[in-house]
Each structure stands twice: as C-alpha cells, then as structure tokens.
Design a protein around this motif. Structure first.
Motif, PDB file in Angstrom:
ATOM      1  N   TYR A  37     102.085  49.635  51.634  1.00 50.33           N
ATOM      2  CA  TYR A  37     101.816  48.679  52.705  1.00 50.33           C
ATOM      3  C   TYR A  37     100.933  49.307  53.776  1.00 50.33           C
ATOM      4  N   LEU A  38     101.288  50.523  54.215  1.00 53.91           N
ATOM      5  CA  LEU A  38     100.498  51.192  55.249  1.00 53.91           C
ATOM      6  C   LEU A  38      99.074  51.469  54.795  1.00 53.91           C
ATOM      7  N   SER A  39      98.920  51.856  53.546  1.00 50.51           N
ATOM      8  CA  SER A  39      97.587  52.115  53.007  1.00 50.51           C
ATOM      9  C   SER A  39      96.747  50.835  53.006  1.00 50.51           C
ATOM     10  N   TRP A  41      97.230  48.208  54.877  1.00 53.72           N
ATOM     11  CA  TRP A  41      97.025  47.808  56.264  1.00 53.72           C
ATOM     12  C   TRP A  41      95.873  48.594  56.882  1.00 53.72           C
ATOM     13  N   ARG A  42      95.847  49.899  56.615  1.00 50.56           N
ATOM     14  CA  ARG A  42      94.768  50.749  57.155  1.00 50.56           C
ATOM     15  C   ARG A  42      93.408  50.333  56.604  1.00 50.56           C
ATOM     16  N   LYS A  43      93.350  50.059  55.299  1.00 50.69           N
ATOM     17  CA  LYS A  43      92.080  49.631  54.699  1.00 50.69           C
ATOM     18  C   LYS A  43      91.611  48.321  55.315  1.00 50.69           C
ATOM     19  N   SER A  44      92.542  47.413  55.544  1.00 52.25           N
ATOM     20  CA  SER A  44      92.210  46.132  56.160  1.00 52.25           C
ATOM     21  C   SER A  44      91.671  46.339  57.569  1.00 52.25           C
ATOM     22  N   LEU A  45      92.326  47.194  58.326  1.00 52.58           N
ATOM     23  CA  LEU A  45      91.893  47.477  59.690  1.00 52.58           C
ATOM     24  C   LEU A  45      90.513  48.131  59.693  1.00 52.58           C
ATOM     25  N   GLU A  46      90.293  49.100  58.818  1.00 55.38           N
ATOM     26  CA  GLU A  46      88.990  49.764  58.741  1.00 55.38           C
ATOM     27  C   GLU A  46      87.888  48.758  58.407  1.00 55.38           C
ATOM     28  N   SER A  47      88.191  47.842  57.498  1.00 56.95           N
ATOM     29  CA  SER A  47      87.219  46.827  57.127  1.00 56.95           C
ATOM     30  C   SER A  47      86.865  45.947  58.319  1.00 56.95           C
ATOM     31  N   SER A  66      81.570  54.933  62.350  1.00 56.42           N
ATOM     32  CA  SER A  66      82.895  55.211  61.791  1.00 56.42           C
ATOM     33  C   SER A  66      83.215  56.694  61.935  1.00 56.42           C
ATOM     34  N   LYS A  69      86.602  61.435  58.093  1.00 55.71           N
ATOM     35  CA  LYS A  69      87.700  62.388  57.967  1.00 55.71           C
ATOM     36  C   LYS A  69      87.124  63.703  57.479  1.00 55.71           C
TER      37      LYS A  69
END
Length: 70
Positions: A37-39, A41-47, A66, A69
């Motif tokens: 879920y967190l992964s 969510w993070r991808k969605s936010l980055e997008s 951007s 990392k």
C-alpha cells in the motif's frame, strides 16, 4: 492490487487484531500488505508531483525538479 482492496484487507487484519492476537503468518501478511500500500501510495504521489508547476512573480511556469535518490 488496487488501493481499495489493499485497504479492505488491512482493515480486516486491524479488526481481527482487536479480537485476538494475530498469528505469525497473519502479521507477516499484514506487513506485506502495508508495504505494498505504501509503495503504491508513494508512486501515486510522485506521479502527481511530477505534473505540478509553480508560477513565479513574473508569471513564468516553473517545473519542480524531482529529487533523485542517491
């Protein structure tokens, strides 16, 4: 797996944990679901953040770079 299904499964484990202690396998599964879920969510936010532009005082559109990392 889609967000709603992940949330539903995570919530089922939360409800179950209030009723009784979770087994090792259930704890492991809950952890996997949370990480998935967190992964997602993070991808969605980055997008979403990739498509944001800021307008400066002069009216110029500036794309936010951007963070890479390292």
């Amino acid at each position: 797996m889609e967000f709603q299904l992940l949330i539903k499964k995570i919530n089922a484990f939360a409800k179950l944990s209030k009723e009784r202690e979770l087994t090792y396998e259930e704890l492991h599964e809950r952890h996997k679901l949370r990480m998935e879920y967190l992964s997602a969510w993070r991808k969605s936010l980055e997008s979403k953040l990739e498509h944001i532009t800021v307008i400066d005082k002069n009216g110029n559109k500036i794309k936010i770079p951007s963070k890479k990392k390292t």
